[in-house]
Enzyme design. Structure first.
Site: not given
Length: 139
Positions: A18-21, A23
């Site tokens: 995932t990315d930092a969010g 997602v």
């Protein structure tokens, strides 16, 4: 829950996907798709190492069309579907999807090319293997 396609491979979304969010990063879906195609091949009796050793053959992705419909998120349990749409003399086309339960998150069409394992040059799929794969089209 299984994919709507013939073969389904389960995976889970981890932090590294995932990315930092939280997602799933778009490029990570490529790994999910690749692993599911590899497991589909293995389930059909055509593991990659067997193809390399017995047929001097590897498959490499030549083209992809991907539709990102909805995001997958951290800790989601996913099913990655695979179906062989078409097999030609030196290539194959797969339909794939990624689902979370009944919800389709991604659809993809993936064309792979047959290459000789030693030099990575295009080559025809050996006839017995081609016949076996053609019998799996649409399944």
């Amino acid at each position: 829950m299984n994919s709507g396609l013939a073969f389904s491979w389960p995976t889970r979304v981890y932090w590294e996907d995932t990315d930092a969010g939280g997602v799933v990063y778009h490029a990570q879906y490529l790994a999910f798709l690749e692993r599911a195609r590899t497991e589909w091949m293995r389930a059909q009796g055509y593991g990659q190492e067997l193809l390399r050793l017995n047929h001097d053959l590897v498959f490499a992705v030549r083209a992809m069309q991907i539709d990102f419909l909805r995001p997958a998120r951290l800790d989601d349990a996913l099913q990655v579907g695979v179906s062989l749409r078409e097999c030609r003399r030196a290539s194959a086309v797969f339909a794939q999807d990624v689902r979370r339960g009944d919800e389709v998150l991604l659809t993809a069409t993936v064309r792979v090319a047959a290459l000789d394992a030693a030099g990575f040059r295009p080559r025809p799929i050996p006839q017995p293997l081609l016949d076996g794969l053609k019998a799996l089209e649409g399944r």
